[in-house]
Structure formats: C-alpha cells, structure tokens
Scaffold this active site. Structure first.
Site, mmCIF file in Angstrom:
data_model
loop_
_atom_site.group_PDB
_atom_site.id
_atom_site.type_symbol
_atom_site.label_atom_id
_atom_site.label_comp_id
_atom_site.label_asym_id
_atom_site.label_seq_id
_atom_site.Cartn_x
_atom_site.Cartn_y
_atom_site.Cartn_z
ATOM 1 N N VAL A 12 -0.681 3.502 -4.218
ATOM 2 C CA VAL A 12 -0.608 3.175 -5.655
ATOM 3 C C VAL A 12 0.482 2.121 -5.867
ATOM 4 C CG1 VAL A 12 -0.177 4.067 -7.980
ATOM 5 C CG2 VAL A 12 -1.404 5.477 -6.317
ATOM 6 N N GLY B 289 -5.126 -12.280 -0.485
ATOM 7 C CA GLY B 289 -5.087 -10.946 0.121
ATOM 8 C C GLY B 289 -4.787 -9.843 -0.880
ATOM 9 N N GLY C 275 -1.011 -7.070 -1.969
ATOM 10 C CA GLY C 275 -0.609 -8.138 -1.046
ATOM 11 C C GLY C 275 0.145 -7.576 0.137
ATOM 12 N N LYS D 254 -6.313 5.283 -8.300
ATOM 13 C CA LYS D 254 -4.839 5.356 -8.382
ATOM 14 C C LYS D 254 -4.387 6.269 -9.525
ATOM 15 C CE LYS D 254 -4.375 0.784 -6.285
ATOM 16 N NZ LYS D 254 -4.343 -0.662 -6.552
#
Ligand code: HSE
Length: 417
Positions: free
Chosen positions: A124, A178, A293, A196
């Site tokens: 998360v 990404g 990322g 999440k």
C-alpha cells in the site's frame, strides 16, 4: 541487526530496483546477503553480477535463505510461491497487494503456524509508510475513517490531465516510468486502489479482509472538461478510496471524486499518494509520499527487511483479527452530492425535462450551468446537486436514458473530507 540471507523472486522493475538499492553499498545493509534471484529471464536493465540465478522461481524457497521477497506479481502463482516459502520456514516480504487482499488471511495464518513472518509494507502506497504505521504507531487510536489516494498511476494521470495532457499519453508515460501494473487496467479501473483500501480497512478496524463486492470504479471516463467545470467551483478530480465506520457497518468504496482544492489530498500531484486517517486521539492525521515506482517500492521493501532483521522472535506488525468479518454498508444507501455532466440535444424543453426527472427522485440542484454548443451541435449541461441517496441518483440516471434528447450522462461524486 542480525544477518539476513535474502532470496528475491521476480526480476522486473521493482525487483531490480530493490537489488540496486541493496547492493548500493550503504553501511546499513552490510550484514545482508542477496543469496539468489529467481528470474525466469534476464533483465537487460540490471546486471545481477555473480548472484546465483534460479530459472525456477520455486527453487528459491529451497535455498539457504531467511527471507523470500516475492516480487512476481499476479495472484495464484504468487500465492503458491508464498505458501511454499512459509511452509519451508522462510519469512516472506511482498509488495503484492492483490495476493494480500485475496489470500491475506490464509497466508498470515500459515505464517503464524510456521512461526515465520509475512510483511507487506509496500503493498500500500509503495514506500510511503502506512501498513506498519497503522498496525503499530496508531494502535492507541480508534480509527473512524481512512480516505486515500492509493494509486500512483491514476494520480499521475489525473494531475497531468488537469495540466492539459491527454489520458492516453500520460498512461503510456506512467507505464514507461514503471508506475503502472503489468496490466494497467487494474490501476485505471480502480481495482488496485480497492485492494489497498481493503487491506487498510482490515488493519484500521481490526477485522477480516472484505470481499471485493464493494463499489469499485475507475477513471476511464474522466475527461479534460470535468477539470474545467470542477475548477469553476474550486474543485478538482481525484481517485479516492474510502473506508469509514458508520452506524450500520463499514462503508468501503474506490472511485473518482471531486474534492475541494483546499483539501490536503487535492494538492498532491503526480505519483504521490496520500491518506487521511480520522482518529480519536490524534484527530485528523495525514501521510503523503511517492506511491509507486522502483525507488519508492524499494524503500518499503527495505523497511520490512530492516524490521525483520531487528525484531528477533517478535513480529514487527500486529495482524488484524480475521475472525471478525466486516459488515459492509450497501453503496446504494450512501448519500453524496454529485457533479452530473449531460450532453443533450439543443432543443427547447430539455432543461425542463431534466429538472422533472431529477425532481421526481427528490434531487435538488445546487448549481446548473448550460454551456455553448459543442462541435457536434449538442449542448453540455452541468449540474451540481444537493446531497441525495445513491439509489435515487441511479434511478434518475436511468430515467434520463429513456429520453433520446439526453445523449450522454456521467456523474462524479463530491467528497467532503
Ligand atoms: N501500480 C501501482 C500504482 C503501483 O500505480 O499505485 C504501486 O502499488
């Protein structure tokens, strides 16, 4: 800090990001060894040096390691791999929110049974602290609400659209950077944020993980004009996931909202995530930071490895009480104010027709704006409503669909944080 023998499974963007941070020569990691990497194929972007490579990722669990870091993504194979590792007496660290949401209870019970630990900080908000903080640092608080922008990709897309970029171009950029999932539809359709918020809800309310049949909606229909109309009333568009205790149970939802530009979450741009916790002792409490990322995720993974390395026999996080099944309130029984965007034929009587349909459901208008003709000759009508039950709004929208003068309709719920 005890010695930690690490096996990494997966060799994509996140795994190579972790590897690069760990071999970066920081003193703090000097006592840790990356013993092996389970990689089905090489990654031209990262050279693993002389680290042992296993093409069969399941073999990593059989190596002489203390912890397996699961970074293969997906659900069922990841579950199998984590299960094997836990049954082999290895701790597991994972960034995989889908597997924790779907199978967290079973996997945590398995970890307890095998006397090992399963940690998932970066599941998360990537490295932005949420899981261990919620489970440990907020433990004295009763939490009544968790509201968060929990998907970096959607916030990157929405905040770039607000600056004038196109949805498609920014989604591509999010993939290149990404941020997005291998299947980016999970980001843009609200599922990733739903996983999440489900995990945060279990921790915040000390209950089992919810089933996925709560309201989940993505940002696919958000268009640049929504920002323009929102801006006229000092609002912006964000994707929000909410878990809230009310008198009847837990309200759980993941969907786009319009937020006041003055709210702390509205100011978060790009890949940043933010969460607002409403608590009894701390009052309103916020965290915000990069939510996707390789660097941010590496930060969360390393925080779990560090916690494992320091915690000895004890567990660095408290797991929720899975025996308490969450009682979810029906979405249709919630009350919202709405932004309604309609595209209608430029004919007399259409506004009266819309008013009649909405009045039939007791929906009051706070503001109504009729804009200039579009290139196709149709006219946009924008309505901001008074608070109304979701089910009444749905009936009104259905009513609009029966009239050929109303060509398109869309709603965005307005959130008062
Ligand atoms: N795809 C996810 C996001 C990655 O954009 O938030 C971090 O969970």
């Amino acid at each position: 800090m005890t010695k930690l023998k690490i096996g990494i499974c997966g060799w994509g963007n996140v795994a190579t990001g972790l590897y690069e941070q760990l071999v970066g020569g920081e003193e703090i990691y000097a006592n840790w060894d990356i013993c092996c990497i389970g990689a089905r194929r090489d990654n031209p972007k990262c050279n693993p040096g002389s680290t042992k490579i296993l093409r069969d990722i399941f073999k990593v669990a059989e190596e002489d390691i203390d912890v397996l870091v699961e970074l293969i993504g997906g659900v069922e194979t990841a579950k199998e791999l984590i299960t094997l590792a836990l049954n082999s007496g290895k701790h597991v660290v994972t960034a995989n929110k889908a597997v924790i949401f779907e199978h967290g209870e079973e996997l945590i019970n398995l970890a307890k049974k095998n006397n090992v630990k399963l940690l998932f900080e970066s599941a998360v908000c990537a490295g932005t602290p949420s899981i261990k903080m919620l489970s440990n640092d907020l433990t004295a608080n009763k939490i009544s609400k968790v509201a968060g922008m929990l998907n970096g990709t959607t916030n990157f897309i929405l905040s770039s659209m607000e600056e004038g970029a196109s949805y498609e171009a920014v989604l591509k950029e999010a993939q290149e950077k990404g941020y997005a999932e291998p299947d980016p539809s999970l980001d843009v359709n609200g599922t990733d944020a739903a996983h999440k918020i489900g995990i945060l809800a279990a921790l915040a309310f000390n209950s089992g993980l919810p089933a996925s049949n709560f309201h989940i909606e993505g940002i696919e229909n958000i268009q640049s004009e929504d920002f323009t109309y929102a801006n006229e009333f000092h609002l912006t568009v964000k994707h929000l996931a909410v878990a809230k205790l009310n008198d009847h149970g837990i309200e759980l939802r993941s969907h786009p909202v319009m937020l006041s530009k003055d709210s702390s979450l509205a100011g978060l741009k790009g890949v940043r995530n933010g969460i607002q916790f409403d608590t009894d002792l701390l009052g309103e409490f916020h965290v915000a930071g990069s939510g996707a990322g390789r660097e941010s995720t590496a930060s969360g993974l390393i925080s779990d490895l560090y916690a494992l390395s320091n915690s000895g026999e004890s567990n660095p996080m408290q797991y929720p009480d899975f025996s308490k099944k969450p009682n979810l309130v029906k979405f249709e029984d919630l009350i919202f104010k709405y932004y309604v965007y309609l595209e209608v034929k430029d004919e007399p009587g259409v506004l009266a027709l819309i008013s009649k349909i909405f009045a039939g459901q007791g929906i009051g208008f706070d503001k109504v704006i009729q804009k200039d003709q579009l290139d196709n000759g149709n006219v946009p009508v924008v309505i901001f409503t008074d608070p109304i039950l979701e089910k009444d709004m749905q009936i009104a929208l259905q009513g609009l669909k029966n009239h050929p003068e109303i060509l398109n309709s869309k709603i965005i719920r307005i959130e008062d944080l």
